[in-house]
Design an enzyme around this catalytic site. Structure first.
Site, short mmCIF file in Angstrom:
data_model
loop_
_atom_site.label_atom_id
_atom_site.label_comp_id
_atom_site.label_asym_id
_atom_site.label_seq_id
_atom_site.Cartn_x
_atom_site.Cartn_y
_atom_site.Cartn_z
N ASP A 134 69.54 -63.09 61.98
CA ASP A 134 69.67 -61.84 61.24
C ASP A 134 68.86 -60.72 61.91
O ASP A 134 68.72 -60.72 63.13
CB ASP A 134 69.24 -62.07 59.77
CG ASP A 134 70.02 -61.20 58.80
OD1 ASP A 134 69.77 -59.99 58.78
OD2 ASP A 134 70.87 -61.73 58.07
N HIS B 270 67.49 -56.34 55.84
CA HIS B 270 68.54 -57.34 55.61
C HIS B 270 68.04 -58.76 55.87
O HIS B 270 68.23 -59.65 55.05
CB HIS B 270 69.72 -56.98 56.52
CG HIS B 270 70.97 -57.76 56.28
ND1 HIS B 270 71.22 -58.99 56.87
CD2 HIS B 270 72.07 -57.49 55.54
CE1 HIS B 270 72.41 -59.42 56.49
NE2 HIS B 270 72.95 -58.53 55.68
N SER C 54 76.77 -61.31 52.52
CA SER C 54 75.45 -61.48 53.15
C SER C 54 74.44 -62.10 52.21
O SER C 54 73.57 -62.85 52.63
CB SER C 54 74.87 -60.10 53.48
OG SER C 54 75.10 -59.76 54.80
#
Ligand SMILES: *[C@@H]1O[C@H](CO)[C@@H](O)[C@H](O)[C@H]1NC(C)=O
Ligand SMILES: *[C@@H]1O[C@H](CO)[C@@H](O)[C@H](O)[C@H]1NC(C)=O
Ligand SMILES: *[C@@H]1O[C@H](CO)[C@@H](O)[C@H](O)[C@H]1NC(C)=O
Ligand SMILES: *[C@@H]1O[C@H](CO)[C@@H](O)[C@H](O)[C@H]1NC(C)=O
Ligand SMILES: *[C@@H]1O[C@H](CO)[C@@H](O)[C@H](O)[C@H]1NC(C)=O
Ligand SMILES: *[C@@H]1O[C@H](CO)[C@@H](O)[C@H](O)[C@H]1NC(C)=O
Ligand SMILES: *[C@@H]1O[C@H](CO)[C@@H](O)[C@H](O)[C@H]1NC(C)=O
Length: 765
Positions: free
Chosen positions: A145, A212, A546
């Site tokens: 990520d 994220h 996600s």
């Protein structure tokens, strides 16, 4: 509290600029190419070997090699001309050569407004006041990520057991990151140079400046942190799916996107490092039909070959059909659902009439409807398109009419809501109301701007009011939280849908998990903040497949910690066969507009965290199943032997190898097509008893749609010992000459204790 401020030269780049794809489709350009050479040998493939192959075609340049893949996967990434790429592809050791694709994060949050600031502020206060729910287990979740914010309380290792002895990875030293940022929770961290990166210190570090990666990691394996909230909203205890598991960070995404060449390098490292689970909340917009050119499919194949469970997000291209990505059969593909928490921001108009709105905003323009209201269509510029104006598109509205007003915008053209917001804001509008039926369930976040979404049904009332009065007025109320919302879960509108574009004969997505409005840890990097005086939230709400993906990665880790010897496919089967298809109103799961959802929306259903650790029976998909899949998919034996080093001696593709036979690989779901002219098709499945010893009998329950006869034989399976495998046949016979559409059903094996359910889809040509 002590802050250490590290200065960084200001730069400000819009994300759009990063979407330029290196060596874009077509493959006729110079650029970075991935040279895929199948599986690595047992001892790892050698960098020398790759360099030799490279130098055989490269006469002039040095430093062409970008990455060398040596563990699990063999191959490399290099800067090549199209001619050089073609020349290398002729080498018999090479499976495929293709331009390095760029993947995107699977979040619905817009990155278009991602801005870089001046500082990385690292709060070094020890995160000691968290409570642990476990002393830790030996399962390692690798996260590919945007990196991690290690100081987050979610990653405290207080009271945790030592790092598992199986760990063979590393914690790299880099800008803003050193070995003291790893601990017994974050046991490893690496980052990858994307080929097109500038010399950029914020990029060349495992530290997460995006948020994220931190969100995803804490959702998978964050410890329990009481008192978490997003600026006071959604407050409660934040906790990951597997709070005892360890995290290994592989930063493959930068503001330039997530390069396929970096992803493959991370897979190769993760195989060597000894991770158990890999979690990827990213993917490609368009689907890959050629698996040999998809680095995620390639990396996942070799990871699974090495006993690693690979969990990927399905993508956010829904609700259109055939949008699911990361859909290779060895991947566990995750769709997203809503939860029972909603964010309400109502519209008040006329003399205190209230309309339900959903959004997250931290604005407060008062409770009384005193602000002038206008429909964007009525503010259309003379030369603008009417539908552009209705949708509040840039350059379509007359600023004089917008200034000082709340603007009603249609949202029927699927624009980026952040553009809508900034357009209204820039013209001096003081608020915006979006008319949108599909997206409402996912509360978009508008920060300090009063903006909310209402349904088209409710909008009728507000339009009638606009028609009936000269000086319409309204206000938008600040966001409040609604809990125990019904129905929940529902399919999140954005979640990508089946069928798979690789083959209709494999049912995708596999499973669904919460992916809408989820609170989890966030980066403390403040580059994005427009108002620097506002405290950076330690937790943030995010939506997307996600977010759904790491819920499943965490669950997979819990299962793996209970049953360390289980194969990736046993873990996958346990998660799928125990899933639920029922919402909190005891009705069937529904899609975004209320229609009953199907397996193309949620696969086997919503994860059941308590049942998944006791599945009773599992469908094990063997190495041979995957090799047969490659045969059916059209690969010949020589290609397969390069792709996999684990091809048993004497393996040959079945004589008849066609896509229809994919239905027969031992998958925990069934997809069967070509049911025409009342001809039957027979499918076989094999179940393995994992419930321990003893004598137990399962009987079958079939849920079949009208128009299809489904017969299972035998109807009872008697297991006498643990590990025993028993097969059954399913015969699908259409009762009409042509099936009009894909139909859904299920086959459930039940003893007194366990229900083992496999969904199916069946159809005509
Ligand atoms: C940790 O747990 C204990 C016992 O459950 C509780 O008394 C304490 O308040 C918790 N600490 C925090 C920071 O929540
Ligand atoms: C790591 O970085 C922190 C903060 O920059 C510093 O205090 C610490 O001494 C460093 N540790 C090592 C082992 O370099
Ligand atoms: C552990 O890592 C080293 C290199 O760092 C590698 O050579 C070795 O093969 C790895 N061990 C395993 C079991 O993968
Ligand atoms: C409002 O008036 C417009 C035309 O002036 C009409 O098209 C529209 O249907 C009306 N809306 C409602 C809800 O009455
Ligand atoms: C196998 O397929 C590859 C790629 O399509 C092709 O180049 C090769 O000639 C084939 N080999 C055989 C033995 O058919
Ligand atoms: C469907 O079945 C027919 C007859 O069994 C066969 O000829 C055809 O190739 C099949 N179609 C596909 C797409 O596999
Ligand atoms: C298992 O149960 C069946 C039926 O209850 C019985 O006929 C059979 O003998 C049992 N087998 C063993 C090994 O206990």
């Amino acid at each position: 509290m002590r802050y250490s401020t590290l200065c960084y030269v200001l730069f400000l780049i819009l994300f759009d600029a990063f979407l330029v794809e290196s060596g874009a489709a077509g493959g006729e350009k110079d650029g970075v190419y991935i040279v895929y050479m199948g599986a690595a040998t047992e001892h790892g493939s050698s960098k020398n070997e790759h360099a030799q192959l490279l130098s055989s075609v490269l006469k002039r340049r040095k430093n062409a090699l970008v990455h060398s893949y040596e563990h699990g996967i063999s191959g490399f990434a290099a800067r090549l001309s199209a001619a050089e790429a073609k020349s290398i592809s002729k080498n018999p050791a090479v499976v495929s050569v293709f331009p390095d694709p760029v993947y995107q994060l699977h979040t619905t949050r817009s990155w278009d407004f991602l801005k870089y600031g001046t500082d990385v502020k690292i709060d070094l206060s020890p995160n000691s006041d968290s409570n642990l729910s476990s002393r830790g287990n030996d399962v390692i979740i690798g996260i590919l990520d945007t990196g991690i914010w290690p100081e987050s309380k979610s990653f405290s290792d207080k009271d945790m057991d030592p790092i598992p002895s199986s760990w063979n990875g590393t914690c790299v030293k880099a800008q803003y990151f050193n070995s003291s940022n790893c601990n017994r929770k974050i046991i490893g961290a690496r980052y990858y140079y994307a080929p097109d990166d500038d010399d950029d210190r914020l990029v060349d570090t495992p530290r997460d400046i995006n948020g994220h990666g931190t969100h995803v990691a804490s959702t998978a394996a964050g410890i329990m942190v009481p008192g978490a909230s997003y600026h006071g909203l959604a407050s409660g205890t934040a906790k990951g799916g597997s709070p005892g598991s360890r995290i290994a960070v592989y930063k493959v995404c930068t503001p330039y996107g997530c390069a396929g060449s970096s992803i493959l390098a991370a897979f190769s490292d993760a195989i060597k490092d000894g991770v158990d689970i890999l979690s990827l909340s990213l993917g490609y917009r368009s689907r890959f039909s050629d698996l040999k050119e998809d680095p995620i499919a390639i990396g996942a194949f070799h990871a699974v070959e090495n006993g690693i469970t690979v969990v990927c997000s399905a993508g956010n291209e829904g609700p259109s059909e055939k949008t699911v990505s990361n859909d290779a059969p060895w991947i566990l593909t995750v769709a997203a659902t809503t939860i029972d928490r909603r964010f309400k921001s109502n519209v008040v108009f006329d003399k205190n009439k209230v309309i339900k709105g959903e959004a997250i905003n931290f604005a407060n323009i008062g409770k009384s409807p005193v602000h002038p209201l206008i429909y964007a269509k009525s503010a259309k510029k003379a030369d603008a398109d009417e539908s552009d104006a209705r949708n509040c598109y840039p350059d379509s509205m007359d600023g004089k009419k917008i200034k000082g007003k709340i603007v009603i915008c249609d949202n029927d053209k699927d624009p980026n809501l952040y553009y809508t917001m900034s357009e209204v804001q820039n013209l001096g509008g003081i608020g915006a109301v979006l008319v949108d039926d599909t997206k409402r369930g996912d509360a978009s976040e508008f920060d300090d701007f009063p903006m909310t979404s209402i349904s088209s049904r409710d909008a009728v009332e507000i339009f009638a009011y606009l028609n009936s009065t000269k000086n319409p007025v309204a206000t938008i109320l600040p966001t409040t939280v609604v809990s125990q919302y019904k129905p929940a879960p529902t399919i999140a509108y954005f979640s990508s849908r089946g069928p798979s574009s690789i083959s209709r004969n494999i049912l995708k997505p596999d499973i669904a998990a919460p992916g809408s409005n989820i609170l989890a840890a966030w980066t403390a990097y403040n580059g994005e903040a427009t108002d620097k005086s506002k405290e950076i939230p330690k937790f943030k709400i995010m939506s997307g497949t996600s977010v759904a993906c790491p819920h499943v990665s965490g669950l997979a880790a819990e299962i793996k910690s209970l049953y360390p010897s289980w194969s990736p496919s046993a873990v996958k089967s346990a998660i799928m066969t125990t899933a639920s298809q029922i919402n909190n109103m005891k009705g069937p799961l529904t899609a975004e507009l209320g229609a009953i959802a199907t397996a193309y929306d949620y696969g086997a259903g919503e994860i059941s965290t308590n049942r998944a650790s006791q599945p009773g029976l599992v469908y094990e998909t063997t190495a041979i199943d995957y090799l047969n899949f490659l045969c059916y998919h059209g690969y010949n034996k020589s290609t397969i032997k390069v792709i996999s080093k684990k091809v048993p001696a004497g393996f040959a593709c079945p004589k008849e190898s066609k896509a229809d036979l994919i239905s027969n690989i031992n998958y925990p779901s069934i997809a069967v097509f070509n049911l025409t002219g009342k001809h039957s098709r027979s499918i076989t499945r094999t179940l393995t008893n994992v419930a321990g010893g003893g004598n137990t009998t399962y009987s079958v329950t079939i849920e079949a749609p009208t128009g299809l006869t489904v017969i299972v034989s035998p109807t009872r399976l008697q297991f006498t010992k643990n590990g025993q495998r028993l097969s059954y046949h399913i015969i699908f016979t259409p009762t009409v000459s042509s099936l009009q559409k894909d139909m859904f059903g299920s086959i459930t094996w039940t003893n007194k204790k366990f229900n083992v359910r496999a969904p199916f889809v069946a159809g005509g040509r």
